[in-house]
Motif scaffolding. Sequence first.
Motif, PDB file in Angstrom:
ATOM      1  N   THR A   7       0.802  -1.255  -0.042  1.00 37.17           N
ATOM      2  CA  THR A   7      -0.052   0.108  -0.114  1.00 37.17           C
ATOM      3  C   THR A   7       0.948   1.513   0.001  1.00 37.17           C
ATOM      4  N   ILE A   8       0.425   2.245  -0.877  1.00 28.60           N
ATOM      5  CA  ILE A   8       1.010   3.333  -0.682  1.00 28.60           C
ATOM      6  C   ILE A   8      -0.025   4.465  -0.369  1.00 28.60           C
ATOM      7  N   VAL A   9       0.231   5.368   0.455  1.00 27.18           N
ATOM      8  CA  VAL A   9      -0.739   6.094   0.763  1.00 27.18           C
ATOM      9  C   VAL A   9      -0.338   7.765   0.478  1.00 27.18           C
ATOM     10  N   VAL A  10      -1.343   8.549  -0.214  1.00 35.13           N
ATOM     11  CA  VAL A  10      -0.810   9.901  -0.785  1.00 35.13           C
ATOM     12  C   VAL A  10      -2.009  10.923  -0.098  1.00 35.13           C
ATOM     13  N   GLN A  11      -1.550  11.788   0.513  1.00 36.05           N
ATOM     14  CA  GLN A  11      -2.516  12.662   1.160  1.00 36.05           C
ATOM     15  C   GLN A  11      -1.999  13.810   0.875  1.00 36.05           C
ATOM     16  N   ALA A  12      -2.955  14.791   0.144  1.00 33.12           N
ATOM     17  CA  ALA A  12      -2.681  15.938  -0.395  1.00 33.12           C
ATOM     18  C   ALA A  12      -3.336  17.186   0.392  1.00 33.12           C
ATOM     19  N   PHE A  13      -2.605  18.054   1.070  1.00 28.15           N
ATOM     20  CA  PHE A  13      -3.464  19.093   1.559  1.00 28.15           C
ATOM     21  C   PHE A  13      -3.427  20.334   0.571  1.00 28.15           C
ATOM     22  N   ILE A  14      -4.686  20.653   0.113  1.00 24.44           N
ATOM     23  CA  ILE A  14      -4.620  21.801  -0.884  1.00 24.44           C
ATOM     24  C   ILE A  14      -5.689  22.930  -0.497  1.00 24.44           C
ATOM     25  N   ASN A  15      -5.842  23.989  -0.952  1.00 24.36           N
ATOM     26  CA  ASN A  15      -6.657  25.080  -0.681  1.00 24.36           C
ATOM     27  C   ASN A  15      -8.031  24.503  -1.056  1.00 24.36           C
ATOM     28  N   ALA A  16      -8.906  24.934  -0.221  1.00 23.69           N
ATOM     29  CA  ALA A  16     -10.393  24.512  -0.285  1.00 23.69           C
ATOM     30  C   ALA A  16     -11.008  25.110  -1.729  1.00 23.69           C
ATOM     31  N   GLY A  17     -11.897  24.449  -2.133  1.00 27.60           N
ATOM     32  CA  GLY A  17     -12.717  24.967  -3.155  1.00 27.60           C
ATOM     33  C   GLY A  17     -12.733  24.490  -4.696  1.00 27.60           C
ATOM     34  N   ARG A  18     -11.932  23.213  -4.655  1.00 28.77           N
ATOM     35  CA  ARG A  18     -11.856  22.433  -5.955  1.00 28.77           C
ATOM     36  C   ARG A  18     -13.145  21.603  -6.090  1.00 28.77           C
ATOM     37  N   SER A  19     -13.502  21.592  -7.412  1.00 27.76           N
ATOM     38  CA  SER A  19     -14.859  20.731  -7.751  1.00 27.76           C
ATOM     39  C   SER A  19     -14.339  19.312  -7.438  1.00 27.76           C
ATOM     40  N   THR A  20     -15.570  18.495  -7.345  1.00 28.21           N
ATOM     41  CA  THR A  20     -15.709  17.035  -7.271  1.00 28.21           C
ATOM     42  C   THR A  20     -14.767  16.459  -8.495  1.00 28.21           C
ATOM     43  N   GLU A  21     -15.053  17.082  -9.658  1.00 30.69           N
ATOM     44  CA  GLU A  21     -14.697  16.545 -10.970  1.00 30.69           C
ATOM     45  C   GLU A  21     -13.228  16.738 -10.858  1.00 30.69           C
ATOM     46  N   GLN A  22     -12.616  17.931 -10.367  1.00 32.22           N
ATOM     47  CA  GLN A  22     -11.096  18.169 -10.253  1.00 32.22           C
ATOM     48  C   GLN A  22     -10.395  17.036  -9.388  1.00 32.22           C
ATOM     49  N   LYS A  23     -11.208  16.843  -8.269  1.00 28.66           N
ATOM     50  CA  LYS A  23     -10.655  15.907  -7.252  1.00 28.66           C
ATOM     51  C   LYS A  23     -10.595  14.558  -7.820  1.00 28.66           C
ATOM     52  N   CYS A  24     -11.497  13.953  -8.572  1.00 31.35           N
ATOM     53  CA  CYS A  24     -11.653  12.748  -9.239  1.00 31.35           C
ATOM     54  C   CYS A  24     -10.690  12.860 -10.147  1.00 31.35           C
TER      55      CYS A  24
END
Length: 126
Positions: free
Chosen positions: A66-83
């Motif tokens: 298992t590889i775990v990636v956790q990205a802390f980003i500024n709030a406000g991205r769309s669900t489409e962008q996250k996917c």
Amino acid sequence: MPFVRIDYPAGKEKGYREALSDAVATALTESLHIPSNDRFQVLTEHSRGAIVADQRHLEIDGSDQTIVVQAFINAGRSTEQKCSFYKATASHISQLTGSRKEDIIISIVEVRGENWSFGNGEAQYA
């Protein structure tokens, strides 16, 4: 200016860490339009058993790699962008490291601008 933590199993070949770093940076640039020179990452190698992830969660056939990636980003991205980020990250990691997509866990933590300090004790985005 996302901040990314990448946790991965020990015992990988030379260049693996750099490939992980590059894969995630490329995914951020492609899917979330983060500038390519905006890289803040912590990569941590873990001994066997230190990453605990249910290998059959959601009927996905995971393994002990298992590889775990956790990205802390500024709030406000769309669900489409996250996917798009999830898909791009898994694809790039798989292509650059040979890791299985089934073994890649990705999460996004949204952070408001005033909760960042990138030096000098200042809230540059407040």
